[in-house]
Design an enzyme around this catalytic site. Structure first.
Site, PDB file in Angstrom:
ATOM      1  N   TYR A 131       0.783  -1.192   0.119  1.00 48.73           N
ATOM      2  CA  TYR A 131       0.079   0.162   0.198  1.00 48.73           C
ATOM      3  C   TYR A 131       1.042   1.206   0.128  1.00 48.73           C
ATOM      4  O   TYR A 131       2.065   1.201   0.206  1.00 48.73           O
ATOM      5  CB  TYR A 131      -0.934  -0.228   1.350  1.00 48.73           C
ATOM      6  CG  TYR A 131      -0.376   0.388   2.304  1.00 48.73           C
ATOM      7  CD1 TYR A 131      -0.481   1.567   3.026  1.00 48.73           C
ATOM      8  CD2 TYR A 131       0.489  -0.311   3.137  1.00 48.73           C
ATOM      9  CE1 TYR A 131       0.231   1.949   4.235  1.00 48.73           C
ATOM     10  CE2 TYR A 131       1.076  -0.303   4.485  1.00 48.73           C
ATOM     11  CZ  TYR A 131       0.972   1.112   5.106  1.00 48.73           C
ATOM     12  OH  TYR A 131       1.553   1.226   6.168  1.00 48.73           O
ATOM     13  N   ARG A 191       7.766   3.522  -5.123  1.00 43.99           N
ATOM     14  CA  ARG A 191       8.082   2.632  -4.111  1.00 43.99           C
ATOM     15  C   ARG A 191       7.068   1.353  -3.933  1.00 43.99           C
ATOM     16  O   ARG A 191       7.086   0.464  -3.967  1.00 43.99           O
ATOM     17  CB  ARG A 191       7.742   3.213  -2.595  1.00 43.99           C
ATOM     18  CG  ARG A 191       8.146   2.375  -1.567  1.00 43.99           C
ATOM     19  CD  ARG A 191       8.392   3.161  -0.218  1.00 43.99           C
ATOM     20  NE  ARG A 191       6.963   3.826   0.084  1.00 43.99           N
ATOM     21  CZ  ARG A 191       6.921   4.657   1.143  1.00 43.99           C
ATOM     22  NH1 ARG A 191       7.752   4.941   2.163  1.00 43.99           N
ATOM     23  NH2 ARG A 191       5.510   5.251   1.377  1.00 43.99           N
ATOM     24  N   ARG A 226      -7.793 -21.315  -0.214  1.00 39.91           N
ATOM     25  CA  ARG A 226      -6.871 -20.555   0.798  1.00 39.91           C
ATOM     26  C   ARG A 226      -5.614 -21.498   0.485  1.00 39.91           C
ATOM     27  O   ARG A 226      -5.715 -22.565   1.094  1.00 39.91           O
ATOM     28  CB  ARG A 226      -7.399 -20.504   1.987  1.00 39.91           C
ATOM     29  CG  ARG A 226      -6.131 -19.730   3.032  1.00 39.91           C
ATOM     30  CD  ARG A 226      -6.697 -19.443   4.552  1.00 39.91           C
ATOM     31  NE  ARG A 226      -5.764 -19.011   5.419  1.00 39.91           N
ATOM     32  CZ  ARG A 226      -5.025 -19.736   6.132  1.00 39.91           C
ATOM     33  NH1 ARG A 226      -4.410 -20.744   5.694  1.00 39.91           N
ATOM     34  NH2 ARG A 226      -3.954 -18.837   6.530  1.00 39.91           N
ATOM     35  N   HIS A 231      -1.091 -20.956   0.897  1.00 38.49           N
ATOM     36  CA  HIS A 231       0.110 -20.236   1.176  1.00 38.49           C
ATOM     37  C   HIS A 231       0.611 -19.995  -0.205  1.00 38.49           C
ATOM     38  O   HIS A 231       1.206 -18.859  -0.439  1.00 38.49           O
ATOM     39  CB  HIS A 231       1.034 -20.911   2.210  1.00 38.49           C
ATOM     40  CG  HIS A 231       0.659 -20.613   3.428  1.00 38.49           C
ATOM     41  ND1 HIS A 231      -0.601 -21.474   4.040  1.00 38.49           N
ATOM     42  CD2 HIS A 231       1.001 -20.064   4.273  1.00 38.49           C
ATOM     43  CE1 HIS A 231      -0.676 -21.280   5.214  1.00 38.49           C
ATOM     44  NE2 HIS A 231       0.318 -20.394   5.680  1.00 38.49           N
ATOM     45  N   LYS A 233       6.596  -1.867   2.008  1.00 37.26           N
ATOM     46  CA  LYS A 233       5.383  -1.364   2.604  1.00 37.26           C
ATOM     47  C   LYS A 233       4.268  -2.306   2.544  1.00 37.26           C
ATOM     48  O   LYS A 233       3.178  -2.090   1.796  1.00 37.26           O
ATOM     49  CB  LYS A 233       5.098  -0.053   2.027  1.00 37.26           C
ATOM     50  CG  LYS A 233       4.208   0.939   2.768  1.00 37.26           C
ATOM     51  CD  LYS A 233       4.093   2.234   2.273  1.00 37.26           C
ATOM     52  CE  LYS A 233       3.286   3.322   3.418  1.00 37.26           C
ATOM     53  NZ  LYS A 233       3.834   3.499   4.585  1.00 37.26           N
ATOM     54  N   GLU A 263      13.659   2.585  13.338  1.00 39.86           N
ATOM     55  CA  GLU A 263      12.568   3.512  13.010  1.00 39.86           C
ATOM     56  C   GLU A 263      11.607   3.576  13.962  1.00 39.86           C
ATOM     57  O   GLU A 263      11.845   3.073  15.135  1.00 39.86           O
ATOM     58  CB  GLU A 263      11.762   3.318  11.593  1.00 39.86           C
ATOM     59  CG  GLU A 263      11.322   1.941  11.563  1.00 39.86           C
ATOM     60  CD  GLU A 263      10.835   1.538  10.066  1.00 39.86           C
ATOM     61  OE1 GLU A 263      10.564   2.551   9.359  1.00 39.86           O
ATOM     62  OE2 GLU A 263      10.381   0.418   9.801  1.00 39.86           O
TER      63      GLU A 263
END
Length: 285
Positions: A32, A51, A100, A102, A149, A182
Site C-alpha cells: 500500500y 516505491r 486458501r 500459502h 510497505k 525506525e
C-alpha cells in the site's frame, strides 16, 4: 458520500465490495501507499508510486498500471472528494482465489483499491505552535523485510499500541544491538552539534518518502551536515533534537523519549528551519 476506486470503477464507499477470499484479507498479501495532498496538490507522487512498484516487484505481483494511469486515478479521486487536505490510500493485493493456499496462485487478477481521507493541515515551522510528540523505546520485534510497505502491519500495530498504553505518541524501535531502526509508523532523525542523522536504509526499516525528500531538500538547500549512519539509544537520549517523519506528520519534533526531555521539552531551531525548507520545496517532488 465518499467516492472510492475499486478495480477500474469509481463508486460510493458503501458499494465497494471485496471477496473474503482475497489474499489481502486472508494473508495480508499486498502492498500500500499513502500520498498526502493539499488543495489538490500531491506531495512526492512519483517517489510514492516508484516505491509501490518496488513492493509489487518484491512480492511478484504483476500489474500493468503505468505512472500516468496512477496520476489520473489519484487526481480523479481528489476531484470527486472535494480536494482539501487529503491522504490518498492505495492498496494492491494479489487478488482473490477460489481456495486458501500459502503458495502464490496463478491466473488471478490483483485487487486495486484506493480512497481518500482527511489529514491535518500542513505543519507550520513555528516553535510555539508545533505539533510535538512524546515517545517510548522498545526492542524491534517485527519481521526482517520492513523495507516492503506491506499491508501485513501487525508488528507495527502492536508496537504502536505499546506507545498508546504508555500515553505516548509513538514507539522508537531498536535492534538487538540497541541501534535505532525506525518508529512504529515513522522514520526518525536526530540532531547533535548541528549534525542531522538518520539510520541508513536496510531491510530493517521502511524507505520513507518523506525521509527521502527531507534528505534531498536539506542537502540541496541547507548548510547542515546530513548523514545516514547508525544511531544508538545513547545517541537518541543525548540528542539535541529528535524528529519523527512521515507523509502525514512531515517533520514532528519529539520533546520526550521515555523519561528524558529533549531540548528541555521544546522544539529545536534546526527542526524549525528544516520544516520551513520542507514546506517550501515539498511540491517539487
Amino acid at each position: 458520500m465518499n467516492q472510492v476506486y475499486l478495480n477500474g470503477e469509481f463508486l460510493p464507499a458503501e458499494q465497494a465490495k471485496i471477496s473474503p477470499m482475497d489474499r489481502g484479507f486472508l494473508f495480508g498479501d499486498g502492498v500500500y501507499e499513502v500520498i498526502p495532498s493539499y488543495n489538490g496538490k500531491m506531495v512526492g507522487f512519483e517517489p510514492h508510486i516508484n516505491r509501490l512498484n518496488n513492493g509489487l516487484k518484491e512480492l511478484k505481483i504483476q500489474l500493468s498500471t503505468q505512472l500516468q494511469d496512477w496520476r489520473t486515478l489519484c487526481e480523479k479521486l481528489l476531484s470527486l472528494n472535494s480536494s482539501g487536505n487529503l491522504g490518498i490510500y492505495i492498496q494492491v493485493s494479489r487478488g482473490a482465489d477460489t481456495k486458501r493456499s500459502h503458495a502464490y496462485p496463478q491466473g488471478i487478477s490483483p485487487t486495486v483499491f484506493a480512497f481518500t481521507f482527511e489529514i491535518p493541515a500542513a505543519p507550520v515551522a513555528d516553535i510555539n505552535n508545533a505539533r510535538t510528540a512524546k515517545v517510548i523505546t522498545t526492542t524491534d520485534r517485527r519481521w526482517q523485510r520492513c523495507h516492503i510497505k506491506s499491508t501485513s502491519l501487525l508488528g507495527n500495530v502492536m508496537h504502536y499500541q505499546q506507545g498508546v498504553e504508555h500515553s505516548a505518541n509513538e514507539t522508537l524501535l531498536f535492534d538487538q544491538s540497541d541501534y535505532l531502526t525506525e518508529a512504529s509508523s515513522s522514520n526518525v532523525f536526530i540532531v547533535k552539534n548541528r549534525h542531522i542523522v538518520t539510520p541508513p536504509l536496510s531491510t530493517a526499516l521502511l524507505p520513507g518518502i518523506t525521509r527521502q525528500l527531507i534528505l534531498d531538500i536539506l542537502r540541496m538547500h541547507s548548510e547542515y551536515r546530513v548523514s545516514e549512519a547508525q544511531i544508538s539509544k545513547t545517541d537518541v537520549l543525548n540528542a539535541d533534537e529528535v524528529w519523527l517523519t512521515s507523509s502525514s506528520k512531515e517533520l514532528m519534533p519529539v520533546i520526550q523519549v521515555d523519561d528524558t526531555l529533549i531540548n528541555s521539552g521544546i522544539p529545536g531551531e534546526i527542526w524549525q528551519q528544516a520544516q520551513a525548507l520542507y514546506s517550501k520545496h515539498k511540491f517539487d517532488y
